[in-house]
Design a protein around this motif. Structure first.
Motif, PDB file in Angstrom:
ATOM      1  N   PRO A  13     -21.544   2.089   1.609  1.00  0.00           N
ATOM      2  CA  PRO A  13     -22.187   1.969   2.922  1.00  0.00           C
ATOM      3  C   PRO A  13     -21.889   3.192   3.779  1.00  0.00           C
ATOM      4  N   PRO A  14     -22.822   3.581   4.618  1.00  0.00           N
ATOM      5  CA  PRO A  14     -22.590   4.724   5.496  1.00  0.00           C
ATOM      6  C   PRO A  14     -21.503   4.423   6.510  1.00  0.00           C
ATOM      7  N   PRO A  15     -20.801   5.426   6.976  1.00  0.00           N
ATOM      8  CA  PRO A  15     -19.754   5.179   7.968  1.00  0.00           C
ATOM      9  C   PRO A  15     -20.342   4.634   9.262  1.00  0.00           C
ATOM     10  N   SER A  16     -19.604   3.760   9.902  1.00  0.00           N
ATOM     11  CA  SER A  16     -20.058   3.157  11.149  1.00  0.00           C
ATOM     12  C   SER A  16     -19.972   4.162  12.295  1.00  0.00           C
ATOM     13  N   ASP A  17     -20.956   4.095  13.173  1.00  0.00           N
ATOM     14  CA  ASP A  17     -20.948   4.956  14.349  1.00  0.00           C
ATOM     15  C   ASP A  17     -20.100   4.382  15.472  1.00  0.00           C
ATOM     16  N   ALA A  18     -19.738   3.118  15.362  1.00  0.00           N
ATOM     17  CA  ALA A  18     -18.960   2.475  16.419  1.00  0.00           C
ATOM     18  C   ALA A  18     -17.525   2.991  16.409  1.00  0.00           C
ATOM     19  N   PRO A  19     -16.932   3.164  17.578  1.00  0.00           N
ATOM     20  CA  PRO A  19     -15.536   3.608  17.610  1.00  0.00           C
ATOM     21  C   PRO A  19     -14.618   2.529  17.045  1.00  0.00           C
ATOM     22  N   PRO A  20     -13.527   2.921  16.413  1.00  0.00           N
ATOM     23  CA  PRO A  20     -12.597   1.907  15.909  1.00  0.00           C
ATOM     24  C   PRO A  20     -11.943   1.169  17.061  1.00  0.00           C
ATOM     25  N   LYS A  21     -11.544  -0.038  16.803  1.00  0.00           N
ATOM     26  CA  LYS A  21     -10.915  -0.843  17.855  1.00  0.00           C
ATOM     27  C   LYS A  21      -9.443  -1.064  17.538  1.00  0.00           C
ATOM     28  N   ARG A  22      -8.724  -1.351  18.567  1.00  0.00           N
ATOM     29  CA  ARG A  22      -7.297  -1.665  18.454  1.00  0.00           C
ATOM     30  C   ARG A  22      -7.056  -2.962  19.210  1.00  0.00           C
ATOM     31  N   ILE A  23      -6.501  -3.954  18.530  1.00  0.00           N
ATOM     32  CA  ILE A  23      -6.176  -5.225  19.180  1.00  0.00           C
ATOM     33  C   ILE A  23      -4.828  -5.071  19.873  1.00  0.00           C
ATOM     34  N   LEU A  24      -4.820  -5.248  21.181  1.00  0.00           N
ATOM     35  CA  LEU A  24      -3.615  -5.047  21.969  1.00  0.00           C
ATOM     36  C   LEU A  24      -2.749  -6.302  21.987  1.00  0.00           C
ATOM     37  N   HIS A  25      -1.477  -6.088  22.201  1.00  0.00           N
ATOM     38  CA  HIS A  25      -0.534  -7.201  22.305  1.00  0.00           C
ATOM     39  C   HIS A  25      -0.558  -7.737  23.728  1.00  0.00           C
ATOM     40  N   ALA A  26      -0.825  -9.014  23.884  1.00  0.00           N
ATOM     41  CA  ALA A  26      -0.877  -9.647  25.202  1.00  0.00           C
ATOM     42  C   ALA A  26       0.445 -10.345  25.502  1.00  0.00           C
TER      43      ALA A  26
END
Length: 273
Positions: A13-26
């Motif tokens: 699959p082609p690489p995603s154009d969306a920026p990677p996400k980071r799940i933050l610690h709450a």
């Protein structure tokens, strides 16, 4: 000599154009912080907040009236509210989003902010409605198996349900209903803000929401309890007028819950965007 057949190359699959996400610690103090930020948004835009508060209140009044007079139609009205509710909530998220950007929110723009995300919103709402229908089917099964005093009349639903002879039904219904409620909450808690903020598809948004709950289970459970408690308190006020305040505040707070748990990263600079 027999020729060797060429095997097709595996699909990549082609690489995603969306920026990677980071799940933050709450942290456990974060839900209170989200609510305080929401109160500031409410006070800053009383007119917009009042519009959405009245909309949520009218839905609650309609649902309550149908439950009292024609309980057999309650599920149908609830489905309609579930269809409309996310679009109203997105309008509140848009207000908080624009305030974060230093822009002035407008009621007309908040009402129509979903029009560029219609496909993703439509699919997400469809998933929520399917979950609600499954919940309704499971409720019928629980009624059939565990209800011991006969099906209640339209005028005695609450009294019949909480009859001591139906304690098995109460336990079973609470467990089944609670399970579906947790699933809906985990799927939707930050999915709509994700769609609004990054124009993601519904699946990506739902997965992001599940990741937030999985990585911050205790804090998100606390957040769910706070939401439930505030809604219950709002319904206990005369004519459920508390929803005029609680509805918009929870909408604004849900945006800050998203901002406090999901961070998008620029692929090149590795900096938050």
């Amino acid at each position: 000599m027999p020729t060797k057949e060429l095997q097709p190359a595996p699909y990549t699959p082609p690489p995603s154009d969306a920026p990677p996400k980071r799940i933050l610690h709450a942290r456990f103090s974060d839900p209170l912080h989200w609510l305080l930020q929401a109160v500031r948004d409410f006070r800053a835009h009383l007119g917009i907040s009042s519009f959405y508060g009245i909309a949520f209140w009218l839905m609650a009044v309609l649902l309550s009236a149908v439950f009292k007079s024609k309980p057999e139609y309650t599920m149908s009205i609830a489905s309609g509210c579930l269809l409309l509710g996310p679009f109203l909530a997105m309008g509140l998220y848009e207000v908080s989003r624009l305030r974060e950007l230093g822009l002035e929110p407008e009621l007309s723009k908040s009402i129509t902010c979903w029009d560029t995300h219609l496909k993703s919103m439509g699919l997400l709402v469809l998933v929520l409605i399917v979950l609600e229908l499954l919940w309704g089917r499971a409720s019928l099964v629980v009624f059939a198996v565990f209800f011991n005093t006969g099906m209640p009349s339209t005028t005695g639903v609450i009294r019949a349900i909480f009859n001591p002879d139906n304690w098995e039904f109460i336990v079973a219904y609470t467990l089944v209903g609670g399970g579906f409620a947790v699933l809906v909450f985990a799927t939707a808690v930050v999915s709509i803000p994700t769609i609004l903020d990054r124009d993601t598809d519904a699946i990506t948004a739902a997965i992001t929401s599940l990741e937030v709950v999985f990585n911050n289970t205790a804090v998100m459970m606390l957040w769910g309890v706070l939401i439930t408690a505030l809604v219950v308190l709002a319904f206990l006020t005369p004519w459920a007028m508390g929803l005029l305040l609680v509805g918009p505040i929870l909408g604004y707070a849900s945006w800050y819950a998203y901002r406090g748990t999901v961070q998008w990263i620029d692929k090149e600079s590795d900096e938050p965007v």
